[in-house]
Design a protein around this motif. Structure first.
Motif, PDB file in Angstrom:
ATOM      1  N   UNK A   1       4.415  24.565  35.799  1.00 18.62           N
ATOM      2  CA  UNK A   1       4.971  23.276  35.379  1.00 18.62           C
ATOM      3  C   UNK A   1       4.822  23.159  33.861  1.00 18.62           C
ATOM      4  N   UNK A   2       5.904  22.883  33.168  1.00 19.61           N
ATOM      5  CA  UNK A   2       5.838  22.799  31.701  1.00 19.61           C
ATOM      6  C   UNK A   2       6.107  21.390  31.183  1.00 19.61           C
ATOM      7  N   UNK A   3       6.502  20.486  32.077  1.00 21.06           N
ATOM      8  CA  UNK A   3       6.666  19.085  31.700  1.00 21.06           C
ATOM      9  C   UNK A   3       5.277  18.464  31.732  1.00 21.06           C
ATOM     10  N   UNK A   4       4.911  17.761  30.652  1.00 19.46           N
ATOM     11  CA  UNK A   4       3.567  17.163  30.653  1.00 19.46           C
ATOM     12  C   UNK A   4       3.458  16.097  31.729  1.00 19.46           C
TER      13      UNK A   4
ATOM     14  N   UNK B   1       3.161  17.747  34.998  1.00 17.83           N
ATOM     15  CA  UNK B   1       1.847  18.364  35.198  1.00 17.83           C
ATOM     16  C   UNK B   1       0.794  17.305  35.527  1.00 17.83           C
ATOM     17  N   UNK B   2       0.790  16.215  34.749  1.00 19.41           N
ATOM     18  CA  UNK B   2      -0.218  15.168  34.986  1.00 19.41           C
ATOM     19  C   UNK B   2      -0.081  14.603  36.409  1.00 19.41           C
TER      20      UNK B   2
ATOM     21  N   UNK C   1       1.452  15.950  39.028  1.00 22.61           N
ATOM     22  CA  UNK C   1       1.172  16.961  40.062  1.00 22.61           C
ATOM     23  C   UNK C   1      -0.326  17.128  40.232  1.00 22.61           C
ATOM     24  N   UNK C   2      -1.048  17.189  39.117  1.00 21.54           N
ATOM     25  CA  UNK C   2      -2.508  17.280  39.190  1.00 21.54           C
ATOM     26  C   UNK C   2      -3.082  16.075  39.926  1.00 21.54           C
TER      27      UNK C   2
END
Lengths: 436, 436
Positions: B187-190, B193-194, B196-197
């Motif tokens: 995942x390269x979208x911040x 990523x946030x 998804x985490x």
């Protein structure tokens, strides 16, 4: 015709020269497969029979998209040392071929020095020299004789030039089409302009078309590849894909057939200024009409309004053209439409055109070409900065920018710092180890 | 929902605000026609209900392709004055919108200053601030509460932000698709990523999806346009058009429908890294699945291997994407993948993206957009150098290069000098007078 065997004739007998073996390195096709394409006329190996080439390349169907860089003097800027620097810059930046388009100073001396010093195949446009010499000798370009035109081609071939652009498709018929349709920018090809002026002034057919057999004899004698030039390429997006351009293309298709009968290697040159929605049709038309001959495009430039950025404008058009089947991209530099490129322009133009070519290769054959990209993305994911620079298409530029952006502990960059998406999510997806 | 009328509801009654009249200037469509597209959901006018905008613009079907420039601080580089210089550089270079993606320093202060000083619509990504504040407050991004997420969106909207990127399509379902397929670059979208985490850690659905009605209420209250973010956009060409990306797109299509029911303006964000042969299908898929909603692409970048030139890589992909129907291009700068852009990068990225957008507009609507190119080509044909500079997309660059290339008598340039094709042939074609 003399009895010297051409490359096509040798390949037909299964005789594959070492130059072709070397040209096959890094290609999706093996030397034997490239040989078959050359025999068919769908690929060429530009290599003058008289000389060896350090970095030979084949151009055409199934092969990596090639990039040409134009260098050469003008009357305003004629310095041999400068041209040799530009040659070196082009080759170092990864140009597959160079063309010496000199029109100023001692044209013969520049060409001979370029051929002697080039690690890659060299092309020229002999009609420029014929026209300039006619101007000097007869006081006018249109006074040029047929002997002088063919003489220039032969002189270049005898000097070891690997391919020559010859505007044999500039005919009375195509010129009539141009005159009756009208254009915003008329003729922007120098060869096209000189020969059109010649036809109008002399009220005669273009000798390069009328006596095409003489061209074939020269091509056979020196194993020089004919690059059938597009003298009527559009020089404004409004002029694209008009009757003059297509009329000339039909003639080029006819001449491709005559080259094949004569065992002569040929490719076809294409536009020019073409709006984005006409790029694919231009490539398909050229491939269909010219029986799959390698297609060599100048640009295409997809807008007229961005002087100073025309290398990018051409990169956009070139990427789409090559993805649609064009085999060979002539670079455009940031100085296009404004002046003669200097060394840094040559470098920039070459790199940008290589980007376009690689983007097209990913589309043409992802199975073969995508591993480079994937290796880069793995290095990026693992935050391996040095490796990213090494893998870059232009490591010098990437390394320079990175040096300005680096953060102290090397675990991110100035864009995201500690909030790096890839670093953050690896913890949660459990992909951290596998990619480092 | 509160009772405030949204723009869509006003337009349905035939009430066209002056902001929309101004946004129609230079567009192929009149204000009334744009109003119809906005009511249909196929165009948006990003304009927070609380504020006026000097240079408003509409984005979507039938309209000029728009260009966004991202600015904003990072933890490594946080200086308000620098951001205001970048804002000015973007607007001067012709950006239609800017996004403030700040993640460092006093984020609220930067955003408020950008909104106060921007002549064009401003967008933000509120989840960045929510995540950073959660890190500060709770010691972890994944400890962020739903209230904090929506609170950040509302705070941005209340500050006058015109559109917000919200990653409502990052769902457990799309994340499962990503985990089962695997990716080179994850995942390269911040925002992606946030969130998804967050989903993985909390074992819960994304609150921005689950409580989408709450998002709609904020959007209605402030007339803030929702830009439905693509948290699973591919960050490597090898990852393009995979199950995670398309699963998310399907959710975005569903949410577009809910926005329309609620009278809320919405657009959809798209990739990312996409090889050239998948660009057209990506645009068509997004347009089909998201019912013709305005499509906003980041790039797409057509290769991973050219850091330092990613503005050009994105220009190639963006031109083709927009020519195929994308409405809005987010710029990429030469620093992409290496660091935070500086003022000169902002300028360069904006200009190159405008070139891509204009090339696409020539393809989308040549009848309306080609007159600029034709005027340039007429000036070129007539060797009117000053006029060419005036007509240039970037007169500063064109003028600078020309100054270095000019020949004494102004009748040619250093490229061809006296052997200028256009000058030469005009004599023979008799077109000299008509073009000068």
């Amino acid at each position: 015709m003399d009895e010297r065997e051409t490359l096509i004739e040798r390949l037909r007998k299964g005789d594959i020269p070492s130059l072709l073996e070397r040209a096959a390195e890094g290609e999706p096709l093996a030397a034997e497969e490239i040989a078959r394409e050359i025999v068919e006329g769908t690929a060429v190996l530009c290599a003058n029979g008289l000389r060896d080439i350090d970095r030979p390349c084949a151009i055409g169907a199934g092969l990596r998209t090639k990039v040409n860089a134009n260098i050469g003097t003008s009357a305003e800027r004629a310095d041999l040392a400068v041209e040799l620097s530009k040659l070196l810059a082009a080759v170092e930046a990864g140009a597959d071929t160079v063309m010496d388009l000199s029109t100023g100073g001692d044209i013969d001396a520049v060409r001979r020095a370029v051929v002697a010093n080039s690690a890659v195949p060299v092309g020229t446009v002999p009609i420029y020299q014929a026209a300039i010499e006619s101007q000097e000798r007869h006081g006018s370009i249109v006074a040029m004789t047929a002997d002088e035109m063919f003489g220039a081609v032969e002189r270049h071939a005898a000097d070891g030039v690997d391919f020559v652009t010859v505007h044999c498709g500039v005919t009375t018929k195509a010129l009539s089409a141009l005159e009756s349709t009208g254009r915003v920018a008329d003729i922007v090809s120098r060869g096209g302009a000189f020969l059109s002026g010649w036809i109008i002034y002399n009220e005669r057919e273009n000798p390069l078309y009328e006596n095409f057999d003489r061209m074939l004899e020269i091509a056979r004698r020196y194993e020089v590849t004919l690059s059938l030039g597009d003298g009527f390429r559009p020089g404004a997006v409004a002029d694209a894909t008009d009757a003059a351009q297509i009329q000339e293309l039909i003639t080029l298709g006819e001449l491709v057939g005559r080259c094949r009968e004569a065992g002569v290697q040929a490719m076809v040159e294409g536009p020019g200024h073409v709006p984005l929605h006409q790029v694919v049709e231009n490539v398909r038309l050229a491939k269909d009409i010219c029986r799959g001959a390698p297609f060599y495009v100048l640009g295409p430039l997809v807008t007229d309004v961005a002087p100073g950025y025309d290398h990018i404008v051409a990169g956009i058009g070139g990427a789409l053209a090559a993805a649609s089947g064009a085999d060979y991209l002539c670079y455009v530099t940031p100085r296009e439409h404004l002046g003669l490129p200097e060394e840094e322009d040559v470098r920039e133009g070459t790199i940008v055109t290589r980007i376009a070519a690689h983007a097209a290769d990913l589309a043409k054959n992802p199975g073969f070409f995508m591993s480079w990209d994937t290796e880069m993305s793995r290095a990026r994911k693992a935050l391996k900065w040095e490796r990213q620079v090494e893998l870059s298409l232009d490591p010098r530029r990437a390394g320079g920018v990175l040096a300005e952006c680096r953060v102290a502990d090397d675990t991110g960059c100035t864009m995201c710092g500690e909030f790096c998406a890839m670093k953050f999510i690896a913890k949660y997806l459990g992909t951290e180890e596998s990619t480092c």
